[in-house]
Write an enzyme that holds these catalytic residues in place. Structure first.
Site, PDB file in Angstrom:
ATOM      1  N   CYS A 147       0.840  -1.208   0.000  1.00 46.52           N
ATOM      2  CA  CYS A 147       0.000   0.000   0.000  1.00 46.52           C
ATOM      3  C   CYS A 147       0.867   1.245   0.000  1.00 46.52           C
ATOM      4  O   CYS A 147       1.407   1.632   1.031  1.00 46.52           O
ATOM      5  CB  CYS A 147      -0.923  -0.019   1.217  1.00 46.52           C
ATOM      6  SG  CYS A 147      -1.980   1.444   1.340  1.00 46.52           S
ATOM      7  N   CYS A 150      -0.534   4.098   2.168  1.00 49.89           N
ATOM      8  CA  CYS A 150      -0.386   3.840   3.604  1.00 49.89           C
ATOM      9  C   CYS A 150       1.051   4.065   4.072  1.00 49.89           C
ATOM     10  O   CYS A 150       1.286   4.637   5.144  1.00 49.89           O
ATOM     11  CB  CYS A 150      -0.786   2.408   3.930  1.00 49.89           C
ATOM     12  SG  CYS A 150      -2.447   1.933   3.440  1.00 49.89           S
ATOM     13  N   ASP A 151       2.010   3.592   3.287  1.00 52.93           N
ATOM     14  CA  ASP A 151       3.391   3.504   3.761  1.00 52.93           C
ATOM     15  C   ASP A 151       4.392   4.378   3.014  1.00 52.93           C
ATOM     16  O   ASP A 151       5.571   4.380   3.363  1.00 52.93           O
ATOM     17  CB  ASP A 151       3.856   2.037   3.674  1.00 52.93           C
ATOM     18  CG  ASP A 151       3.040   1.124   4.568  1.00 52.93           C
ATOM     19  OD1 ASP A 151       2.537   1.603   5.590  1.00 52.93           O
ATOM     20  OD2 ASP A 151       2.901  -0.069   4.231  1.00 52.93           O
TER      21      ASP A 151
END
Length: 237
Positions: A147, A150-151
């Site tokens: 992701c 997300c990261d």
């Protein structure tokens, strides 16, 4: 098989499924949630956030929160209001012919459904496609991610590789250029499958390079990602 007809059955236990559970439980509908089975790639109870490290874009957590911690809080809140959660995978649903609808667990060829419900909420979300390499399970959350949104922040000023040639891969790669020093898209073909507009954006981005006709054969590193091994499909090297 249960002869009871439930008011609500929820299939899936990510943020959407657990939110549905909280609302229906608070409405005294006594939902039954089939949360899936533990897996590193699919049917993960808690959804993909269980495979995510720090979540910084969820409202209410200015200092971020770990993905598993967030989903545990979701789960506890759903259970507090009376949601029954089973760690099983739905193998078949029958949504035609009107309520009550049938939901199977186990053998999908069984004559009778395992559960029946007046309402079935399908919240199975998305699934990350892995490469099938042994190192993925060891290194996820330690330089290997599924992701980018997300990261991506954690890869600031790094050289990042993205595997794939579709819209998802190009969208993730383009997003990562906000943080990365460079992004290399590794694709097994000599042409992309992504939509033309996504291709144009990626190819116009000076931070993005392409490695054509190539596959990742291994991810290098014991406790964190240190690099990837790539095979050129044209030469076999």
């Amino acid at each position: 098989m249960s002869s009871e007809v439930r008011d609500v059955i929820i299939i899936g236990s990510g943020p959407a499924g657990l939110t549905a559970a909280i609302y229906t439980a608070r409405a005294n509908l006594s939902p039954l949630m089939l949360e899936g089975e533990p897996s590193s790639t699919s049917d993960q109870p808690g959804g993909q956030l269980m495979l995510t490290t720090e979540v910084e874009n969820f409202p209410g957590f200015p200092n971020a929160i770990m993905g598993p911690e967030l989903m545990l809080a979701f789960r506890e809140q759903a259970e507090r209001f009376g949601t029954e959660i089973l760690t099983v995978k739905a193998s078949r649903v029958e949504l035609t012919g009107g309520a009550p609808f049938g939901v199977w667990v186990g053998d999908p060829a069984a004559a009778a459904p395992t559960y029946r419900a007046r309402t079935v909420i399908v919240a199975t979300g998305a699934q990350s496609l892995m490469l099938g390499l042994p190192a993925e399970e060891r290194l996820i959350g330690h330089g290997f991610s599924t992701c980018a949104t997300c990261d991506g922040f954690f890869f600031r000023d790094q050289h990042i590789a993205v595997v794939g040639g579709g819209d998802s891969a190009l969208e993730e790669a383009t997003f990562l250029t906000r943080f990365a020093r460079s992004v290399t898209i590794i694709h097994r073909r000599d042409a992309l499958r992504a939509s033309k507009i996504m291709q144009d954006r990626a190819m116009a981005n000076e931070k993005i390079d392409f490695l054509w006709n190539s596959v990742v054969t291994d991810i290098v590193g014991q406790s964190k990602v240190e690099g990837v091994e790539v095979e050129d499909l044209a030469t076999g090297i």
